[in-house]
Design a protein around this motif. Structure first.
Motif, mmCIF file in Angstrom:
data_model
loop_
_atom_site.group_PDB
_atom_site.id
_atom_site.type_symbol
_atom_site.label_atom_id
_atom_site.label_comp_id
_atom_site.label_asym_id
_atom_site.label_seq_id
_atom_site.Cartn_x
_atom_site.Cartn_y
_atom_site.Cartn_z
ATOM 1 N N ALA A 1 0.834 -1.210 0.000
ATOM 2 C CA ALA A 1 0.000 0.000 0.000
ATOM 3 C C ALA A 1 0.864 1.254 0.000
ATOM 4 N N ASP A 2 0.272 2.353 -0.408
ATOM 5 C CA ASP A 2 0.930 3.653 -0.421
ATOM 6 C C ASP A 2 1.183 4.091 1.025
ATOM 7 N N ARG A 3 2.421 4.443 1.338
ATOM 8 C CA ARG A 3 2.802 4.798 2.708
ATOM 9 C C ARG A 3 2.911 6.313 2.924
ATOM 10 N N LYS A 4 2.436 7.112 1.988
ATOM 11 C CA LYS A 4 2.550 8.565 2.108
ATOM 12 C C LYS A 4 1.876 9.088 3.371
ATOM 13 N N LYS A 5 0.724 8.535 3.714
ATOM 14 C CA LYS A 5 0.003 9.011 4.896
ATOM 15 C C LYS A 5 0.723 8.613 6.183
ATOM 16 N N PHE A 6 1.381 7.458 6.190
ATOM 17 C CA PHE A 6 2.188 7.077 7.349
ATOM 18 C C PHE A 6 3.296 8.103 7.557
ATOM 19 N N LYS A 7 3.898 8.567 6.482
ATOM 20 C CA LYS A 7 4.976 9.552 6.584
ATOM 21 C C LYS A 7 4.454 10.875 7.136
ATOM 22 N N ILE A 8 3.217 11.242 6.814
ATOM 23 C CA ILE A 8 2.616 12.451 7.366
ATOM 24 C C ILE A 8 2.482 12.319 8.883
ATOM 25 N N LEU A 9 2.091 11.137 9.353
ATOM 26 C CA LEU A 9 1.906 10.905 10.783
ATOM 27 C C LEU A 9 3.219 10.887 11.548
ATOM 28 N N ASP A 10 4.297 10.519 10.876
ATOM 29 C CA ASP A 10 5.593 10.366 11.527
ATOM 30 C C ASP A 10 6.083 11.676 12.136
#
Length: 140
Positions: free
Chosen positions: A110-119
């Protein structure tokens, strides 16, 4: 998994005990994972606010003092996408005020862009709640 058994939920205790959802140390976590992982069926969408909110409530019941110290680490294993991004950000901002850290583990393609926003490790990606409040510390 308890407590719902017949309904999909993103909020469950990997140790099987929703009333005391704790594991002691890495070994306790791995033992609970090994015991209950075969019972899990991954599904989407990946909504994380509910489980973080539960952890916030669990961690805010007692005041942390010199005599009474505790710290929670929430492990979220997900495909990496976040379907409730703003709600998740809002509860992370609240969680930063509590003795909690959150570990996000992305599995799959899956696309992990949103995880990076949360980081929030980058100063460019400071986590802001819907009200504009900035997360007080890096907990993800």
């Amino acid at each position: 998994m308890p407590p719902l058994y017949s309904k999909s939920s993103t909020c469950f205790a990997i140790n099987g005990n929703i009333f005391l959802p704790e594991a002691q140390g890495v070994k306790g976590l791995m033992d609970a994972y090994d015991m209950h992982f075969p019972l899990l069926q991954p599904h989407g969408p990946s909504a994380h606010a509910e489980v973080i909110r539960f952890c916030n409530e669990f961690s805010s019941h007692e005041e942390v003092t010199q005599e009474n110290q505790f710290y929670s680490i929430l492990l979220i294993i997900s495909r990496g996408d976040v379907s409730d991004l703003q709600s998740t950000i809002d509860v992370i901002v609240e969680a930063a005020k509590l003795p909690i850290s959150i570990i996000l583990v992305a599995v799959g393609n899956a696309d992990r862009k949103k995880f990076k926003i949360l980081d929030g490790d980058s100063s460019k990606s400071l986590v802001h709640s819907v009200t504009g409040e900035v997360v007080s510390r890096d907990i993800v």
